[in-house]
Design an enzyme around this catalytic site. Structure first.
Site, PDB file in Angstrom:
ATOM      1  CE1 TYR A 170       5.419  18.502   2.770  1.00 46.75           C
ATOM      2  CE2 TYR A 170       6.288  20.649   2.499  1.00 46.75           C
ATOM      3  CZ  TYR A 170       5.911  19.581   1.990  1.00 46.75           C
ATOM      4  OH  TYR A 170       5.596  19.399   0.761  1.00 46.75           O
ATOM      5  CB  SER A 218       9.242  20.518  -1.051  1.00 47.29           C
ATOM      6  OG  SER A 218       8.619  21.623  -0.571  1.00 47.29           O
TER       7      SER A 218
END
Length: 484
Positions: free
Chosen positions: A374, A361
Site C-alpha cells: 500500500y 495518503s
C-alpha cells in the site's frame, strides 16, 4: 459551416407544400452511431461555446429534432429564427448548423477545430452585427455571442448554457420552435419575428433587470466533475461539496446499486440536473471510457477529475501475496493513470483547462510496518501526479494531490481488514484506532471525509488557479509527512 443567421431579417414567410419540411434529405445514423458522433464532437463544441465562460452541454436525438435537421427545408427554415419570444430568449435568435457529414471521421481533433473555428467566428460576428444594428441608446451591453443551439444533421442537437437545467430547457424550447414551424407550415404559413422586434424583446430593460437579479454563479458553476468511487465515503463527500458549489457530477462505483442510491440522495439535495450515474471499475479501460462518455453525453465534457477510488491491504512482507501486490497497483496506480489519460484527452479537446486531483495518503511519505504494498503504491501515485503535472501544464490542466490520513468515518477501507491490520501493527484494538490516530497528530484532530472534500475544493474552487504539482496534507499534522 452553414451560418443560419444570415437570412433576410424582415420576417420572411414560407409556404409549406408537399411533405413535412420539404421531405427527408438524409437518414439519421442509428442510435449507437449518433451517440458515437456526439461523444466525439461535444467536447470540441463545448470548448468553442465556452470562450467567455464555462458552459454545460445537453445533447438530444429526439425524433422531432431528427425530422427537422434531416429535412430539405432545414436550410430555409432555421435561418428565419423563431416566432415566439419565449423560444428565442432561451435559444438565441437562430441556431448554428454544422456542415459535417453524419458519418465523418471526427478523430483528428486539431483538423476538426480548424474546420469549425470559422463557423463560430462567423456566428459571433453575426450576433455582434445583429446587436449593433438593432441596439438603442439605453440598451444593455451585448451578451455572450456564442450559439446556444447547434444542429448536426443526421446526428442530433446540442445546446450549451450556464448550467444543465438551462441547457436542457433551451433544447426543449427549440423543439417547441420546431413544432411551431411544422404546424404553421402544415395549415398556412410560417412567419418569424423581424430582427428588430426580436432584439427589442431580447434586450428589453425589464428582461435585463431580471437577469441582474439572478444569483451570482457559484465557484464551480459550469464545471463537470468525475470523482472516482463517489457513491460513498470520501468520494461522495467530495462529489457533494462540488455539487453544493455548482458543479455537475458523475456519481460512480464498481457496484451498480451504490451510484443509484447516491443518485437518489443527490436528486433530493440538488435536483435531477446536477448529476448522472455510471458504473466504474478503474482497472477496466472500457468502463473508464464509458464513464467519461456518460459525462460527455450528460454535460458536454469533463473538466474536474478526482482520482479517489482505492483500497488498502495491511500485511507483513512475509504475508503479502503477488495477488495483493497486483491489486493495489492496478487500482491505485494504473487506475489513476488510465482515468487521467482518458480525462485529459477530453480536456485537451475542450481547450479550457481543467483540474485533476489525486487522493493519495500520508503513507506516500511516511514509512511504517506492514505497509510495503500500500505505501509503495501510494508513493507511486504521488510521483505520477508530479509527472502528470509537468506534462499537462501546457494545456492549463492542473494536477495536485491531497494526502489524507486515518479517515475512518464512512470509509470502505476501514470496513475491511485494513483496520485490523493497522491496529495489530500499533499494538492496540480497532476500537482504539480513532483516538490513537488523533493523539499522534499535532492538532489532535479526527479527520473526516468533509475535510478531504474541503481540501479538494481549495484546489478546484478558483483561488489556487495558478497552482499545480502541489501536495496538501490533511492529516491533523504529522511531522514526518511534511513535504518541505
Amino acid at each position: 459551416m452553414k451560418l443560419l443567421s444570415n437570412a433576410p431579417n424582415t420576417g420572411a414567410k414560407l409556404w409549406q407544400k408537399g411533405p413535412i419540411f420539404g421531405g427527408k434529405k438524409l437518414d439519421s445514423l442509428d442510435e449507437a452511431g449518433r451517440k458515437k458522433q456526439a461523444i466525439a464532437l461535444a467536447p470540441i463544441l463545448r470548448g468553442f461555446c465556452s470562450s467567455k465562460q464555462n458552459m454545460i452541454g445537453h445533447f438530444t436525438d429526439d425524433a422531432r429534432v431528427l425530422e427537422f435537421i434531416n429535412s430539405n427545408d432545414l436550410d430555409r427554415l432555421a435561418p428565419l429564427g423563431t416566432s415566439c419570444p419565449d423560444h428565442f430568449l432561451r435559444t438565441k435568435i437562430s441556431p448554428l448548423v454544422l456542415d459535417l457529414g453524419k458519418d465523418e471521421d471526427l478523430s483528428d481533433v486539431e483538423a476538426l477545430k480548424t474546420r469549425l473555428a470559422p463557423a463560430f467566428d462567423a456566428y459571433r460576428a453575426m450576433y455582434t452585427e445583429y446587436y449593433n444594428t438593432c441596439k438603442h441608446d439605453n440598451s444593455p451591453a451585448i451578451r455572450d455571442a456564442n450559439p446556444v443551439v447547434i444542429l448536426y444533421p443526421g446526428v442530433g442537437m446540442f445546446t450549451f448554457a450556464k448550467d444543465k437545467q438551462t441547457a436542457r430547457v433551451a433544447a426543449e424550447f427549440y423543439i417547441n420552435a420546431i413544432n411551431v414551424m411544422k404546424g404553421s407550415g402544415a395549415i398556412s404559413e410560417y412567419t418569424s419575428l423581424p430582427r428588430q422586434k426580436a432584439f427589442n424583446i431580447e434586450y428589453w430593460l425589464l428582461e435585463e433587470a431580471k437577469l441582474q437579479r439572478m444569483p451570482k454563479p457559484k465557484a464551480l458553476s459550469g464545471r463537470v466533475a468525475l470523482v472516482t468511487g463517489s457513491a460513498g465515503g470520501i468520494g461522495k463527500a467530495i462529489a457533494k461539496k462540488f455539487a453544493e458549489e455548482g458543479a455537475c457530477v458523475v456519481l460512480n462505483d464498481m457496484n451498480a446499486e451504490r451510484p443509484e442510491g447516491a443518485g437518489e440522495e443527490f436528486k433530493k439535495l440538488f435536483g435531477k440536473d446536477a448529476y448522472t450515474n455510471a458504473i466504474l471499475d478503474v482497472t477496466k479501460a472500457d468502463q473508464i471510457d464509458s464513464a467519461v462518455a456518460e459525462a460527455i453525453l450528460a454535460f458536454g465534457g469533463v473538466d474536474l477529475i478526482v482520482n479517489n477510488a482505492g483500497l488498502s491491504i495491511s500485511k507483513t512482507i512475509a504475508d503479502h501475496t503477488e495477488k495483493d501486490w497486483d491489486l493495489l497497483y492496478d487500482v491505485l496506480v494504473k487506475g489513476q493513470f488510465m482515468v487521467t489519460q482518458a480525462a485529459s484527452n477530453v480536456m485537451k479537446k475542450q481547450d479550457i483547462g481543467g483540474d485533476i486531483i489525486n487522493i493519495v495518503s500520508k503513507n506516500a511519505l511516511v514509512s511504517g510496518p506492514n505497509n510495503a504494498g500500500y505505501g509503495s503504491a501510494k508513493a507511486a501515485q504521488l510521483h505520477l501526479s508530479r509527472l502528470n503535472a509537468a506534462e499537462l501544464g501546457a494545456d492549463k490542466i492542473r494536477v495536485n494531490v491531497v494526502n489524507p490520513d486515518a479517515v475512518i468515518s464512512d470509509s470502505n477501507i476501514w470496513a475491511g481488514g485494513w483496520a485490523e491490520g493497522r491496529a495489530k501493527a500499533y499494538g492496540i484494538t480497532v476500537a482504539e484506532l480513532p483516538a490513537y490516530y488523533a493523539k499522534r497528530t499535532l492538532l489532535n484532530e479526527v479527520i473526516l471525509p468533509v475535510d478531504i472534500a474541503n481540501a479538494c475544493f481549495a484546489f478546484a474552487g478558483g483561488l489556487l488557479g495558478k497552482s499545480t504539482g502541489n501536495v496538501l496534507n490533511v492529516d491533523g499534522g504529522v511531522a514526518a509527512a511534511f513535504v518541505r
